[in-house]
Design a protein around this motif. Structure first.
Motif, PDB file in Angstrom:
ATOM      1  N   ASP A  13     109.241  61.932  33.257  1.00 12.68           N
ATOM      2  CA  ASP A  13     109.435  60.677  33.748  1.00 12.68           C
ATOM      3  C   ASP A  13     110.511  60.111  33.472  1.00 12.68           C
ATOM      4  O   ASP A  13     111.086  58.879  33.719  1.00 12.68           O
ATOM      5  CB  ASP A  13     108.491  59.999  32.800  1.00 12.68           C
ATOM      6  CG  ASP A  13     106.931  60.113  33.173  1.00 12.68           C
ATOM      7  OD1 ASP A  13     106.639  60.358  34.312  1.00 12.68           O
ATOM      8  OD2 ASP A  13     106.285  60.150  32.146  1.00 12.68           O
ATOM      9  N   ALA A  14     111.733  60.843  33.337  1.00 11.25           N
ATOM     10  CA  ALA A  14     113.091  60.415  33.155  1.00 11.25           C
ATOM     11  C   ALA A  14     113.641  60.104  34.795  1.00 11.25           C
ATOM     12  O   ALA A  14     113.157  60.482  35.609  1.00 11.25           O
ATOM     13  CB  ALA A  14     114.140  61.654  32.862  1.00 11.25           C
ATOM     14  N   VAL A  15     114.514  59.221  34.801  1.00 20.05           N
ATOM     15  CA  VAL A  15     114.746  58.445  36.109  1.00 20.05           C
ATOM     16  C   VAL A  15     115.423  59.529  36.973  1.00 20.05           C
ATOM     17  O   VAL A  15     115.189  59.569  38.009  1.00 20.05           O
ATOM     18  CB  VAL A  15     115.541  57.348  35.915  1.00 20.05           C
ATOM     19  CG1 VAL A  15     116.406  56.747  37.239  1.00 20.05           C
ATOM     20  CG2 VAL A  15     115.002  56.274  34.991  1.00 20.05           C
ATOM     21  N   ASP A  16     116.503  60.396  36.382  1.00 16.91           N
ATOM     22  CA  ASP A  16     116.979  61.303  37.265  1.00 16.91           C
ATOM     23  C   ASP A  16     116.187  62.308  37.786  1.00 16.91           C
ATOM     24  O   ASP A  16     116.124  62.776  38.815  1.00 16.91           O
ATOM     25  CB  ASP A  16     118.268  61.886  36.315  1.00 16.91           C
ATOM     26  CG  ASP A  16     117.885  62.680  35.005  1.00 16.91           C
ATOM     27  OD1 ASP A  16     117.057  62.151  34.435  1.00 16.91           O
ATOM     28  OD2 ASP A  16     118.486  63.971  35.201  1.00 16.91           O
ATOM     29  N   PRO A  44     117.389  68.148  33.888  1.00 11.48           N
ATOM     30  CA  PRO A  44     117.715  66.777  33.998  1.00 11.48           C
ATOM     31  C   PRO A  44     118.954  66.685  33.001  1.00 11.48           C
ATOM     32  O   PRO A  44     119.240  67.527  32.097  1.00 11.48           O
ATOM     33  CB  PRO A  44     116.353  66.470  32.991  1.00 11.48           C
ATOM     34  CG  PRO A  44     115.637  67.443  32.261  1.00 11.48           C
ATOM     35  CD  PRO A  44     116.275  68.708  33.136  1.00 11.48           C
ATOM     36  N   ILE A  45     119.481  65.531  32.964  1.00 11.33           N
ATOM     37  CA  ILE A  45     120.650  65.165  32.107  1.00 11.33           C
ATOM     38  C   ILE A  45     120.337  65.333  30.820  1.00 11.33           C
ATOM     39  O   ILE A  45     121.167  66.021  30.182  1.00 11.33           O
ATOM     40  CB  ILE A  45     120.941  63.565  32.325  1.00 11.33           C
ATOM     41  CG1 ILE A  45     121.350  63.397  33.920  1.00 11.33           C
ATOM     42  CG2 ILE A  45     122.075  63.267  31.566  1.00 11.33           C
ATOM     43  CD1 ILE A  45     121.596  62.041  34.383  1.00 11.33           C
ATOM     44  N   HIS A  46     118.955  65.169  30.364  1.00 14.86           N
ATOM     45  CA  HIS A  46     119.040  64.884  28.981  1.00 14.86           C
ATOM     46  C   HIS A  46     118.884  66.204  28.286  1.00 14.86           C
ATOM     47  O   HIS A  46     118.591  66.646  27.047  1.00 14.86           O
ATOM     48  CB  HIS A  46     117.679  64.144  28.358  1.00 14.86           C
ATOM     49  CG  HIS A  46     116.384  64.591  29.092  1.00 14.86           C
ATOM     50  ND1 HIS A  46     115.845  65.643  28.744  1.00 14.86           N
ATOM     51  CD2 HIS A  46     115.610  63.836  30.118  1.00 14.86           C
ATOM     52  CE1 HIS A  46     114.699  65.693  29.308  1.00 14.86           C
ATOM     53  NE2 HIS A  46     114.591  64.737  30.190  1.00 14.86           N
ATOM     54  N   ALA A  47     118.600  67.224  29.186  1.00 15.82           N
ATOM     55  CA  ALA A  47     118.342  68.683  28.772  1.00 15.82           C
ATOM     56  C   ALA A  47     119.681  69.183  27.939  1.00 15.82           C
ATOM     57  O   ALA A  47     119.843  70.369  27.188  1.00 15.82           O
ATOM     58  CB  ALA A  47     117.999  69.551  29.814  1.00 15.82           C
ATOM     59  N   ARG A  48     120.680  68.720  28.360  1.00 20.22           N
ATOM     60  CA  ARG A  48     122.293  69.091  27.826  1.00 20.22           C
ATOM     61  C   ARG A  48     122.534  70.458  28.029  1.00 20.22           C
ATOM     62  O   ARG A  48     123.031  71.349  27.322  1.00 20.22           O
ATOM     63  CB  ARG A  48     122.627  68.776  26.368  1.00 20.22           C
ATOM     64  CG  ARG A  48     122.434  67.140  26.133  1.00 20.22           C
ATOM     65  CD  ARG A  48     122.647  66.891  24.575  1.00 20.22           C
ATOM     66  NE  ARG A  48     122.484  65.477  24.600  1.00 20.22           N
ATOM     67  CZ  ARG A  48     122.670  64.816  23.449  1.00 20.22           C
ATOM     68  NH1 ARG A  48     122.919  65.688  22.434  1.00 20.22           N
ATOM     69  NH2 ARG A  48     122.617  63.488  23.070  1.00 20.22           N
ATOM     70  N   HIS A  49     122.288  70.666  29.669  1.00 22.97           N
ATOM     71  CA  HIS A  49     122.253  72.207  29.855  1.00 22.97           C
ATOM     72  C   HIS A  49     123.644  72.405  30.751  1.00 22.97           C
ATOM     73  O   HIS A  49     123.846  71.451  31.361  1.00 22.97           O
ATOM     74  CB  HIS A  49     121.086  72.893  30.546  1.00 22.97           C
ATOM     75  CG  HIS A  49     121.035  74.257  30.957  1.00 22.97           C
ATOM     76  ND1 HIS A  49     121.602  74.818  32.181  1.00 22.97           N
ATOM     77  CD2 HIS A  49     120.211  75.148  30.329  1.00 22.97           C
ATOM     78  CE1 HIS A  49     121.431  76.101  32.138  1.00 22.97           C
ATOM     79  NE2 HIS A  49     120.674  76.650  31.216  1.00 22.97           N
ATOM     80  N   ASP A  50     124.064  73.677  30.979  1.00 24.09           N
ATOM     81  CA  ASP A  50     125.071  73.744  31.682  1.00 24.09           C
ATOM     82  C   ASP A  50     124.965  73.181  33.354  1.00 24.09           C
ATOM     83  O   ASP A  50     125.883  73.002  34.125  1.00 24.09           O
ATOM     84  CB  ASP A  50     125.734  75.237  31.982  1.00 24.09           C
ATOM     85  CG  ASP A  50     126.591  75.642  30.588  1.00 24.09           C
ATOM     86  OD1 ASP A  50     126.918  74.677  29.791  1.00 24.09           O
ATOM     87  OD2 ASP A  50     126.531  76.858  30.468  1.00 24.09           O
ATOM     88  N   TRP A  51     123.853  73.378  33.550  1.00 24.98           N
ATOM     89  CA  TRP A  51     123.224  72.956  35.088  1.00 24.98           C
ATOM     90  C   TRP A  51     122.732  71.796  34.931  1.00 24.98           C
ATOM     91  O   TRP A  51     121.671  71.271  35.683  1.00 24.98           O
ATOM     92  CB  TRP A  51     122.318  74.147  35.410  1.00 24.98           C
ATOM     93  CG  TRP A  51     123.133  75.282  36.038  1.00 24.98           C
ATOM     94  CD1 TRP A  51     124.400  75.757  35.329  1.00 24.98           C
ATOM     95  CD2 TRP A  51     122.620  76.426  36.893  1.00 24.98           C
ATOM     96  NE1 TRP A  51     124.981  76.958  35.960  1.00 24.98           N
ATOM     97  CE2 TRP A  51     123.729  77.388  37.034  1.00 24.98           C
ATOM     98  CE3 TRP A  51     121.833  76.558  37.689  1.00 24.98           C
ATOM     99  CZ2 TRP A  51     123.683  78.504  37.807  1.00 24.98           C
ATOM    100  CZ3 TRP A  51     121.826  77.777  38.550  1.00 24.98           C
ATOM    101  CH2 TRP A  51     122.694  78.576  38.405  1.00 24.98           C
TER     102      TRP A  51
END
Length: 224
Positions: A13-16, A44-51
């Protein structure tokens, strides 16, 4: 990561994440069935992943086995929008695993430049379409496709880059004598300047008009 990205695209449900799904539906005009068929996902952004903040597009071999992940950044600089794991682009065609049986049935394949072009045309019922991945059509591609068909339509973007890609492909086929040696027919298809992308053309004119364009190009090619 593929399953996580797919789950995120549909359930987060995150905006991005919502923006990513909206981009595929509204900007790329893909049906939900097509999005699922091609296995698209999102990190998603909140995953804090390289991708993070990238739409994930799996690349499979002709038999449906995952080869690498490719991606497109959802926002920001177009120059750095595409990112993928390392692989040799000469040996793979996006969507071939899904199009293979239809190519065999029709004895023809439609080659486009982009993954979104291929997925959109497939969503409109054009099932023999595959795409190259940021490179010209190569001798290796011809070798792969000769297993399935003898008629190849090259439908690259109508801009200068697309015309350059088309010319390189034609020159390669001429130098390697692909048509004579492989008993294959290559049909260059040029789109009108006002509808320079295959997906844009089909969106505006419809699948029938696109197929008529292919037939016109085939007839013109046969007269030469």
């Amino acid at each position: 990561i593929v399953e996580l990205a797919q789950q995120t695209l549909w359930e987060d449900d995150a905006v991005d994440s919502r923006d990513a799904l909206a981009y595929l539906r509204d900007k790329r005009h893909l049906s939900d069935d097509a999005i699922r068929l091609f296995g698209f996902g999102y990190i998603p952004i909140h995953a804090r992943h390289d991708w993070s903040e990238r739409i994930i597009m799996p690349l499979n071999d002709p038999y449906g086995n995952l080869v690498v992940l490719t991606s497109r950044k959802l926002t920001g600089d177009k120059k750095h929008s595409h990112l993928h794991e390392s692989f040799d682009k000469r040996y793979y065609l996006f969507g071939l695993d899904l199009a293979r049986k239809y190519i065999l049935q029709k004895n023809r394949v439609i080659i486009v430049e982009g993954q979104f072009d291929a997925s959109y045309l497939r969503s409109r019922g054009i099932k023999t379409v595959v795409s190259v991945l940021g490179s010209a059509f190569t001798m290796e591609h011809a070798c792969i496709l000769r297993r399935y068909c003898t008629e190849v339509y090259l439908v690259f973007d109508g801009d200068s880059a697309g015309e350059s890609t088309l010319q390189r492909s034609i020159e390669m086929m001429r130098e390697e004598r692909v048509e004579e040696n492989f008993n294959m027919k290559f049909v260059p298809v040029r789109l009108p300047s006002d509808l320079a992308d295959p997906d844009e053309y089909v969106l505006e004119k419809g699948p029938k008009s696109f197929c008529d364009l292919l037939e016109t190009a085939r007839i013109s090619c046969a007269r030469r």
